[in-house]
Design a protein around this motif. Structure first.
Motif, PDB file in Angstrom:
ATOM      1  N   GLU A  71       0.528  -1.041   0.009  1.00 48.77           N
ATOM      2  CA  GLU A  71       0.031   0.228   0.483  1.00 48.77           C
ATOM      3  C   GLU A  71       0.762   1.117  -0.379  1.00 48.77           C
ATOM      4  O   GLU A  71       0.500   2.365   0.081  1.00 48.77           O
ATOM      5  CB  GLU A  71      -1.241  -0.005   1.288  1.00 48.77           C
ATOM      6  CG  GLU A  71      -1.836  -1.635   1.550  1.00 48.77           C
ATOM      7  CD  GLU A  71      -3.512  -0.557   1.217  1.00 48.77           C
ATOM      8  OE1 GLU A  71      -3.521  -0.220   0.225  1.00 48.77           O
ATOM      9  OE2 GLU A  71      -4.110  -1.689   1.977  1.00 48.77           O
ATOM     10  N   ALA A  72       2.337   1.141  -0.446  1.00 45.56           N
ATOM     11  CA  ALA A  72       2.821   2.339  -0.319  1.00 45.56           C
ATOM     12  C   ALA A  72       2.304   3.213  -1.489  1.00 45.56           C
ATOM     13  O   ALA A  72       2.190   4.484  -1.840  1.00 45.56           O
ATOM     14  CB  ALA A  72       3.908   2.404  -1.310  1.00 45.56           C
ATOM     15  N   SER A 113      -1.503   3.160  -2.087  1.00 47.04           N
ATOM     16  CA  SER A 113      -2.152   3.921  -1.634  1.00 47.04           C
ATOM     17  C   SER A 113      -2.219   5.264  -0.938  1.00 47.04           C
ATOM     18  O   SER A 113      -2.594   6.283  -1.075  1.00 47.04           O
ATOM     19  CB  SER A 113      -2.751   2.955  -0.780  1.00 47.04           C
ATOM     20  OG  SER A 113      -3.108   2.130  -1.645  1.00 47.04           O
ATOM     21  N   VAL A 114      -1.004   5.342  -0.017  1.00 45.51           N
ATOM     22  CA  VAL A 114      -0.589   6.411   0.415  1.00 45.51           C
ATOM     23  C   VAL A 114      -0.005   7.588  -0.104  1.00 45.51           C
ATOM     24  O   VAL A 114      -0.353   8.630   0.024  1.00 45.51           O
ATOM     25  CB  VAL A 114       0.570   5.722   1.359  1.00 45.51           C
ATOM     26  CG1 VAL A 114       0.566   7.765   2.234  1.00 45.51           C
ATOM     27  CG2 VAL A 114      -0.433   4.869   2.883  1.00 45.51           C
ATOM     28  N   ALA A 115       0.922   7.387  -1.585  1.00 44.72           N
ATOM     29  CA  ALA A 115       1.990   8.104  -2.161  1.00 44.72           C
ATOM     30  C   ALA A 115       0.405   8.638  -2.534  1.00 44.72           C
ATOM     31  O   ALA A 115       0.672   9.873  -2.864  1.00 44.72           O
ATOM     32  CB  ALA A 115       2.472   7.433  -3.283  1.00 44.72           C
ATOM     33  N   ARG A 147      -2.731   9.126  -2.118  1.00 44.26           N
ATOM     34  CA  ARG A 147      -3.410  10.428  -0.939  1.00 44.26           C
ATOM     35  C   ARG A 147      -2.534  11.572  -1.016  1.00 44.26           C
ATOM     36  O   ARG A 147      -3.194  12.472  -0.757  1.00 44.26           O
ATOM     37  CB  ARG A 147      -3.523   9.384   0.114  1.00 44.26           C
ATOM     38  CG  ARG A 147      -4.213   9.770   1.195  1.00 44.26           C
ATOM     39  CD  ARG A 147      -5.576   9.407   1.019  1.00 44.26           C
ATOM     40  NE  ARG A 147      -6.225  10.493   2.344  1.00 44.26           N
ATOM     41  CZ  ARG A 147      -6.760   9.751   3.514  1.00 44.26           C
ATOM     42  NH1 ARG A 147      -7.358   8.211   3.273  1.00 44.26           N
ATOM     43  NH2 ARG A 147      -7.163  10.478   5.162  1.00 44.26           N
ATOM     44  N   VAL A 148      -1.611  11.156  -0.714  1.00 45.15           N
ATOM     45  CA  VAL A 148      -1.230  12.303  -0.744  1.00 45.15           C
ATOM     46  C   VAL A 148      -0.347  13.833  -1.058  1.00 45.15           C
ATOM     47  O   VAL A 148      -0.470  14.854  -1.872  1.00 45.15           O
ATOM     48  CB  VAL A 148       0.551  12.157   0.425  1.00 45.15           C
ATOM     49  CG1 VAL A 148       1.178  13.744   0.352  1.00 45.15           C
ATOM     50  CG2 VAL A 148       0.423  11.695   1.433  1.00 45.15           C
ATOM     51  N   GLU A 149      -0.065  13.039  -2.675  1.00 45.83           N
ATOM     52  CA  GLU A 149       0.466  13.701  -3.747  1.00 45.83           C
ATOM     53  C   GLU A 149      -0.799  14.327  -4.286  1.00 45.83           C
ATOM     54  O   GLU A 149      -0.776  15.770  -4.847  1.00 45.83           O
ATOM     55  CB  GLU A 149       0.934  13.521  -5.032  1.00 45.83           C
ATOM     56  CG  GLU A 149       1.337  13.451  -6.401  1.00 45.83           C
ATOM     57  CD  GLU A 149       2.256  14.255  -6.276  1.00 45.83           C
ATOM     58  OE1 GLU A 149       3.198  14.608  -5.494  1.00 45.83           O
ATOM     59  OE2 GLU A 149       2.460  15.783  -6.533  1.00 45.83           O
ATOM     60  N   ASP A 157      -9.677  12.323   4.043  1.00 38.39           N
ATOM     61  CA  ASP A 157      -9.807  12.168   5.063  1.00 38.39           C
ATOM     62  C   ASP A 157     -10.881  10.287   4.268  1.00 38.39           C
ATOM     63  O   ASP A 157     -11.632  11.596   4.573  1.00 38.39           O
ATOM     64  CB  ASP A 157     -10.090  12.566   6.281  1.00 38.39           C
ATOM     65  CG  ASP A 157      -8.788  13.053   6.426  1.00 38.39           C
ATOM     66  OD1 ASP A 157      -7.249  13.337   5.951  1.00 38.39           O
ATOM     67  OD2 ASP A 157      -8.892  13.912   7.930  1.00 38.39           O
ATOM     68  N   GLY A 158     -10.893   9.586   4.873  1.00 33.89           N
ATOM     69  CA  GLY A 158     -11.563   9.011   4.450  1.00 33.89           C
ATOM     70  C   GLY A 158     -11.940   8.050   2.520  1.00 33.89           C
ATOM     71  O   GLY A 158     -13.543   7.429   2.528  1.00 33.89           O
ATOM     72  N   HIS A 159     -10.800   8.843   2.403  1.00 38.04           N
ATOM     73  CA  HIS A 159     -11.160   8.575   0.590  1.00 38.04           C
ATOM     74  C   HIS A 159      -9.642   7.456  -0.125  1.00 38.04           C
ATOM     75  O   HIS A 159      -9.112   8.578   0.640  1.00 38.04           O
ATOM     76  CB  HIS A 159     -11.338   9.783  -0.048  1.00 38.04           C
ATOM     77  CG  HIS A 159     -13.296  10.106   0.073  1.00 38.04           C
ATOM     78  ND1 HIS A 159     -14.336   9.459  -0.407  1.00 38.04           N
ATOM     79  CD2 HIS A 159     -14.048  11.462   0.397  1.00 38.04           C
ATOM     80  CE1 HIS A 159     -15.380  10.008   0.693  1.00 38.04           C
ATOM     81  NE2 HIS A 159     -15.380  11.236   0.964  1.00 38.04           N
ATOM     82  N   TRP A 160      -9.659   7.511  -1.367  1.00 35.63           N
ATOM     83  CA  TRP A 160      -8.452   6.766  -1.381  1.00 35.63           C
ATOM     84  C   TRP A 160      -8.948   6.907  -3.402  1.00 35.63           C
ATOM     85  O   TRP A 160      -9.159   6.869  -3.710  1.00 35.63           O
ATOM     86  CB  TRP A 160      -8.653   5.589  -1.524  1.00 35.63           C
ATOM     87  CG  TRP A 160      -7.946   6.175  -0.013  1.00 35.63           C
ATOM     88  CD1 TRP A 160      -8.947   4.654   1.430  1.00 35.63           C
ATOM     89  CD2 TRP A 160      -6.515   5.121   1.074  1.00 35.63           C
ATOM     90  NE1 TRP A 160      -7.935   4.610   2.520  1.00 35.63           N
ATOM     91  CE2 TRP A 160      -7.278   5.022   2.154  1.00 35.63           C
ATOM     92  CE3 TRP A 160      -5.442   6.265   0.623  1.00 35.63           C
ATOM     93  CZ2 TRP A 160      -6.254   6.097   3.510  1.00 35.63           C
ATOM     94  CZ3 TRP A 160      -4.395   5.665   1.430  1.00 35.63           C
ATOM     95  CH2 TRP A 160      -4.792   5.660   3.043  1.00 35.63           C
ATOM     96  N   ARG A 191      -6.326   1.631  -4.261  1.00 32.88           N
ATOM     97  CA  ARG A 191      -5.906   0.898  -2.395  1.00 32.88           C
ATOM     98  C   ARG A 191      -5.516  -0.827  -3.306  1.00 32.88           C
ATOM     99  O   ARG A 191      -5.383  -0.824  -4.595  1.00 32.88           O
ATOM    100  CB  ARG A 191      -6.930   1.064  -2.067  1.00 32.88           C
ATOM    101  CG  ARG A 191      -7.370   1.613  -1.104  1.00 32.88           C
ATOM    102  CD  ARG A 191      -6.476   1.852  -0.317  1.00 32.88           C
ATOM    103  NE  ARG A 191      -7.051   0.553   0.706  1.00 32.88           N
ATOM    104  CZ  ARG A 191      -7.664   0.913   1.835  1.00 32.88           C
ATOM    105  NH1 ARG A 191      -8.012   1.699   2.256  1.00 32.88           N
ATOM    106  NH2 ARG A 191      -6.748  -0.552   2.455  1.00 32.88           N
ATOM    107  N   ALA A 199       2.462   8.876  -8.749  1.00 33.67           N
ATOM    108  CA  ALA A 199       3.258   9.515  -7.359  1.00 33.67           C
ATOM    109  C   ALA A 199       3.825   7.529  -7.647  1.00 33.67           C
ATOM    110  O   ALA A 199       4.131   7.534  -6.506  1.00 33.67           O
ATOM    111  CB  ALA A 199       2.412   9.841  -6.642  1.00 33.67           C
TER     112      ALA A 199
END
Lengths: 186, 729
Positions: free
Chosen positions: A26-27, A29-31, A33-35, A40-43, A46, A136
């Motif tokens: 899930e790297a 997923s987070v990259a 999300r941040v980029e 919050d609560g959404h992606w 995933r 990302a």
């Protein structure tokens, strides 16, 4: 928008997900999300983990950038459209927030961004691609399982994996002609 | 990277240029505006991957892997990507706090740093006067800033320095020290052809360089044999997943040794030149046949024999992974020794695709400098935990000790009681089993200080919480990150500390000054320390910051036996060789050869309880970080459908996990991915601190259930020898 290759041909982007190299961490997923400052609560992306009864590998899951995209078809204002390079995007100014596209997407790729007031989703980090950079998720991938293929480039190795049938779309029977292709092991 | 402001050690890059390896100059010219890009080092786990921090208008907007690091290729994991979520978390403690309520209530008042230092210093000086300096204990998760807490402790005069290691890799480290003379050994993962992993869950207990190396290997046809009673993502990635009964990996390893010797599948020349004790090894494993191991492990003899043959055939590019978290079973120390023996028989030391000794700066004749400080006072008292002491735990390094000695010392007064404890980036309640006992000990302390970014579970019991800033807000001493060649890395501040938080170099300097120990911290700031560190290399911080890491120009990646298989390899064991049989162990009264002890079977009606890590969290440290919490907010109890059916438990049901009169509640995950007699959860939940608003009260905390069991040889905690009842709640 830069959509021409060096040789003058148009880009035709696709995402190749090599599930044999995906470790499900899930790297991406987070990259993403941040980029993309996803609320919050959404992606936008995933990982669906493998299950003993279901898929054998982790599956990265995001917008499939369909050639026959139901979200594009149902959009009453043409806020959502497919760029000539294959990326399905949404123009905030034109969107009236009707959410038809959220319902229409068979892959469940969209979420409603309350702040922006639009049903947002993965745009393959189009701004970065336009600048000649990687999305990302691709950039951060631990297993180096992700690649952006350019089907307009006859020498692109990742595009070759699509042409050869090694990488295949998920649920092609839905008939939307997705642009995300998966390499699945035995 | 365009270095626009080398003097400030920050490179300027245009907005939108996100791939920082080699941005084309033309592209840079097209974009106006700038994101600052700061090279640094991640601290979301222990691995310390090199990162690039993108800063816009004083805010971190993105963290990515530094593409100059070959072992990660610009990748970082979910946790590394989530650093910004830690940085901005409203739950962070942003000002010093002094307790006003009862211990554990989490009621504090805000204090100034000066008040907080005074409070601590006054009590420490009283404690020293009444009980001596040894009444102070300090515990930490090892980090780049270790020097400050350790200097404070040594200046104060206490020998009682602890790390979290005895709750994690200590068993492995001690086995390596005994067998190889050092724990500074690594595996050349990407080049290994045949890797056997005894529960080393690479894809979840994630070290990015290792996981990436394995994926690279697998994609070119390497094989990974993975033993785990649970189906993990590493099972999915492996070419062969084997499901041994928990605690029987040692039988598997011993049988592999037996086959390799019986069938002459080992490197005789290597064994002769570089090892001692082969005859004793051969004698010890003689009866440990695959047929015997099959009855122990539940894995067919044919499979064990095949793995041994494949391993022996693939040598020297075959490696048995020595693991990371090894606080597992009572026979774990023997398992690690057996694994190291497998590698010795494969002759894989110091060849590509094998194991290699870390090539540190020391070997190249120049080491990092340090700040000047007076000699530390002589320590008169012995340690409370017996680390390094004959007759107690002679093999445990004194920099680590046994963190589980804290409650023991406080509650029994043996050999004497600790009266004060400073926990730095370390939560004893989350690390040490038998949580209720640690709480009891906390209540008897005269002083408990937590230095942390959050109010941890331990923080809620503390008298004072000193809020350290995150790794993104501080510069740390330059750290060594050597592999096949020596390497240093530089964690530099990307943004100013938020609120009233401070870096540890400042915290311990100021605390020392308040305590009357200021002379040991006679530096102005961290930049002065870094300058002193780099001086022996003629290197400046600005130069180091350009790429964030540096290797001496004359140093090249080195395998000592690559071209000459008889080349000397210096090992720091008593014999100078790999000790398959250890006279040192015999002298200390421990088993010197390899020998099997079967794990006890679960008593009727109980399950063996095991735990592991997930890829998006680090120990118990990250479960409250917003983005990571969203990814995995809780844990579940994995239980096989057969016993679950017998107990009337369905997937998603609430369950109670009980042992020795204690219980934890949680949700059941009914799955065939775990053996019938075993239950599993991910580690790190069961948090109790009111300061951890998201994760508090969620999930099952095994630390509240497990007793403290200590390996008599390695001092490691033993965390998988607990049996629990499970009932539907």
């Amino acid at each position: 928008m830069s959509t021409l290759t060096k040789s003058g041909a148009r880009h035709q982007y696709a995402l190749v997900v090599d599930t044999t190299r995906c470790i499900g961490c899930e790297a991406c997923s987070v990259a993403c999300r941040v980029e993309n400052e996803v609320p919050d609560g959404h992606w936008r992306s995933r990982i669906a983990p493998p299950t003993s009864g279901g898929s054998k590998a982790p599956l990265k899951w995001s917008c499939m950038h369909c050639a026959d995209a139901p979200c594009v078809q149902v959009c009453p204002t043409k806020a959502t459209y497919r760029r000539t390079d294959g990326i399905v995007v949404i123009v905030a100014d034109k969107c009236v927030g009707c959410k038809y596209c959220i319902v229409a997407c068979p892959y469940g790729a969209r979420y409603f961004d309350d702040k922006k007031g639009i049903p947002d989703k993965c745009d393959l980090c189009a701004g970065m691609l336009d600048a000649g950079l990687k999305p990302a998720c691709v950039q951060t991938c631990v297993g180096r399982a992700l690649a952006v293929a350019d089907l307009a480039d006859p020498h692109d190795k990742d595009a070759a994996r699509i042409r050869s049938g090694e990488a295949r779309p998920l649920h092609p029977e839905l008939g939307t002609k997705p642009s995300v292709y998966y390499v699945v092991g035995e | 990277m365009q270095v626009a402001a080398a003097g400030t050690a920050v490179a300027a890059l245009p907005v939108g240029v996100r791939e920082l390896a080699h941005p084309p100059a033309a592209e840079a010219a097209q974009s106006p505006g700038t994101d600052k890009v700061v090279t640094s080092v991640c601290e979301m786990c222990t691995v310390r991957c090199p990162i690039l921090v993108r800063v816009r208008d004083g805010k971190v907007v993105r963290i990515q892997g530094n593409p100059r690091e070959k072992s990660t290729q610009g990748a970082i994991c979910a946790r590394g990507n989530a650093g910004i979520s830690l940085l901005e978390d409203p739950d962070r403690v942003r000002t010093p706090l002094i307790r006003v309520g009862k211990r554990g209530e989490g009621t504090f008042r805000k204090a100034t740093w000066e008040e907080a230092y005074r409070y601590i210093a006054d009590r420490l000086n009283v404690i020293r006067g009444s009980y001596g300096p040894e009444a102070l204990g300090v515990g930490r998760r090892p980090s780049a800033g270790d020097a400050f807490l350790l200097t404070f402790a040594k200046a104060f005069g206490t020998p009682n320095i602890f790390s979290h290691e005895s709750s994690c890799p200590l068993g492995r480290n001690v086995a390596m020290e005994v067998t190889l003379g050092t724990s500074g050994v690594a595996i050349d993962y990407s080049k290994v052809d045949y890797l056997v992993s005894f529960g080393r869950n690479h894809m979840e207990t994630l070290a990015v360089p290792q996981a990436q190396g394995i994926v690279v290997g697998l994609s070119r046809g390497a094989r990974l044999v993975y033993l785990d009673p649970r189906r993990s993502p590493t099972s999915t990635a492996a070419t062969t997943w084997l499901q041994p009964l928990p605690g029987t990996d040692l039988a598997f390893a011993l049988a592999m040794l037996q086959v390799m010797i019986a069938e002459n599948l080992y490197d005789q020349a290597f064994v002769k030149r570089y090892t001692m004790g082969f005859e004793q090894l051969a004698a010890a494993v003689l009866t440990y046949t695959p047929e015997w191991a099959a009855t122990e492990t539940g894995i067919p003899a044919g499979t064990i024999r095949q793995v041994a043959r494949d391993f022996g055939t693939a040598r020297p590019r075959s490696v048995a992974d020595f693991g990371w978290f090894t606080s597992t079973y009572l026979n774990d120390f023997q398992l690690r020794r057996a694994i190291l023996a497998l590698n010795a028989l494969a002759g894989n030391l110091e060849v590509p695709g094998g194991m290699f000794l870390l090539k540190g700066l020391k070997g190249y004749g120049t080491e990092l400098g340090d700040w000047k400080k007076p000699a530390f006072p002589a320590v008169k008292a012995g340690r409370v935990d017996g680390a390094g002491v004959a007759g107690r735990f002679p093999l445990v390094p004194v920099k680590d000790g046994l963190c589980q000695a804290l409650p023991e010392s406080v509650l029994t007064g043996k050999p004497y009681p600790l009266k004060a404890y400073i926990a730095h980036r370390f939560d004893p309640l989350a690390a040490i089993p038998d949580q209720p006992r640690t709480i009891e000990a906390f209540k008897k302390l005269d002083l408990l200080v937590s230095v942390d970014v959050y109010m941890s579970d331990t923080g809620a019991y503390a008298d004072v919480i000193l809020p350290e800033c995150t790794y993104l807000e501080r510069t740390d001493p330059v750290m060594e990150a050597s592999g096949l060649a020596p390497k240093i890395r530089y964690r530099q501040q990307a943004v100013p500390p938020q609120g009233n938080t401070r870096p540890s170099w400042q915290i311990y300097k100021e605390l020392a000054e308040a305590t009357g120990l200021g002379e040991y911290f006679a530096y102005r700031d961290i930049d002065e320390i870094v300058t002193a560190q780099l001086a022996p290399f003629g290197l400046t911080a600005a130069k180091l910051a350009e790429s964030g890491q540096w290797t001496p120009p004359t140093a090249k990646p080195t395998y000592l036996r690559k071209t000459d298989p008889t080349a000397p390899v210096k090992l720091k064991t008593a014999s100078g060789k790999i000790e398959l049989y250890s006279a040192e162990l015999a002298k200390m009264g421990f088993e010197p050869a390899l020998a099997y002890t079967a794990p006890p079977a679960p008593p009727e009606g109980t399950f063996r309880m095991i735990q592991g890590k997930c890829a998006v969290h680090t120990n118990s440290a990250t479960q409250n970080i917003p983005v990571l919490h969203e990814l995995r907010p809780s844990n579940e109890l994995w239980i096989h459908p057969v016993p679950a059916g017998r107990l009337g438990i369905k997937d998603g049901d609430s369950v109670i996990v009980r042992t020795a009169g204690r219980e934890q509640r949680g949700l059941a995950k009914v799955t065939r991915d775990i053996l019938e007699g075993t239950v599993f959860t991910y580690h790190g939940w069961g948090r109790t601190s009111p300061g951890l608003t998201r994760v508090k009260g969620k999930g099952i905390g095994f630390n509240a259930l497990m007793p403290v069991i200590t390996d008599p040889v390695s001092g490691s905690l033993v965390m998988r020898e607990t049996f629990v009842e499970v009932v539907k709640s």
